[in-house]
Write an enzyme that holds these catalytic residues in place. Structure first.
Site, mmCIF file in Angstrom:
data_model
loop_
_atom_site.group_PDB
_atom_site.id
_atom_site.type_symbol
_atom_site.label_atom_id
_atom_site.label_comp_id
_atom_site.label_asym_id
_atom_site.label_seq_id
_atom_site.Cartn_x
_atom_site.Cartn_y
_atom_site.Cartn_z
ATOM 1 N N HIS A 1 -6.965 3.870 11.195
ATOM 2 C CA HIS A 1 -7.902 4.384 11.164
ATOM 3 C C HIS A 1 -7.399 5.978 10.457
ATOM 4 C CE1 HIS A 1 -12.284 4.817 8.776
ATOM 5 N NE2 HIS A 1 -11.793 6.030 9.603
ATOM 6 N N GLY B 1 1.748 -1.614 1.843
ATOM 7 C CA GLY B 1 2.774 -2.315 3.279
ATOM 8 C C GLY B 1 3.314 -1.207 4.138
#
Ligand SMILES: Nc1nc2c(c(=O)[nH]1)N[C@@H](CN(C=O)c1ccc(C(=O)N[C@@H](CCC(=O)O)C(=O)O)cc1)CN2
Ligand SMILES: NCC(=O)N[C@@H]1O[C@H](COP(=O)([O-])[O-])[C@@H](O)[C@H]1O
Length: 222
Positions: A121, A25
């Site tokens: 990404h 997170g």
């Protein structure tokens, strides 16, 4: 009434975000920090986790955010049902934009969310991307290949891993003595700026998708 798909052509302020998470997170926390600091005009209205018990859920709950846990990707449910377990709570939250923020499962994008799901990404697409390339594996592959720069890519998500149109990329150098851990930390510093920047462009109504290309309109509507 069905929500329109595709990036908005007019500004949305503040933009309502749904954030999909699978791990620590840190990407979610960076967004929350930028929002709290006033440098990102957004609200996180829903978090969706791909599995229970992950640190990202604890971070979301600490921030008082609603969290839904997707159906287990390892269960043999069909791709439509898996996608519904992610997008039903997102639709109900009224989110304008969905962020795959360290999310490790393949999602099928429903028609009403096409052009409204963004992935980040940790590599320069089209290198070192697709199935099997996530987290440290991307950085190890870049080092093993011997490339001299790496970085991150923010792109609209298509129904395949890492194939959708590219919004922006940021590069970092590969330094003598780097291992995957050191490179991941350097790339993550670039990710911390890249994702909020892409969200701000989307929210400003400045992005449009033209085939494989994402056009970025000049600031100020010129
Ligand atoms: N429809 C889309 N879904 C997802 C996209 C996307 O572009 N379109 N991007 C990925 C994120 N991604 C890298 O950015 C990525 C994540 C995970 C994998 C992968 O190989 N996963 C493994 C499972 C890993 C695990 O559960 O621990 C696998 O599929 O076997 C590749 C790329 C998010 N989804
Ligand atoms: N395919 C996406 C991917 O591999 N993302 C990677 O996950 C980590 C963040 O996860 P977190 O936000 O859960 O901490 C980061 O290392 C990021 O590069």
């Amino acid at each position: 009434m069905a929500t329109p798909s595709g990036p908005p052509s007019r500004p949305i302020s503040p933009i309502r975000l749904a954030v999909c998470v699978s791990g620590g997170g840190t990407t979610l926390q960076n967004l929350l920090d930028r929002i709290a600091a006033g440098s990102l005009d957004a609200r996180v209205v829903q978090v969706v986790a791909s599995r229970p018990g992950i640190a990202a859920i604890a971070k979301a709950e600490k921030a008082g955010l609603p969290v839904a846990v997707a159906a287990s990707a390892r269960q043999k449910i069909d791709v439509e049902s898996y996608s519904a377990s992610i997008f039903d709570p997102i639709r109900a939250s009224g989110a304008d934009l969905v962020l795959l923020a360290g999310f490790l499962a393949l999602v099928k994008i429903p028609a009403d969310f096409r052009g409204r799901v963004i992935n980040i990404h940790p590599g320069l697409i089209p290198s070192f991307c697709g199935k099997g390339y996530y987290g440290g594996r991307v950085h190890q592959a870049a080092l093993d290949y011997g490339v001299k720069v790496s970085g991150c890519t923010v792109h609209f998500a298509s129904d395949q891993y890492d194939e959708g149109p590219i919004i922006l990329q940021k590069t970092v150098p590969i330094l003598e003595g780097d291992d995957a851990h050191a490179l991941a930390a350097r790339v993550f510093e670039a990710e911390k700026d890249a994702l909020p920047e892409a969200v701000a462009l989307f929210a400003a109504g400045r992005l449009s998708i033209d085939g494989r290309r994402v056009r970025i309109a000049p600031a100020g509507g010129a």
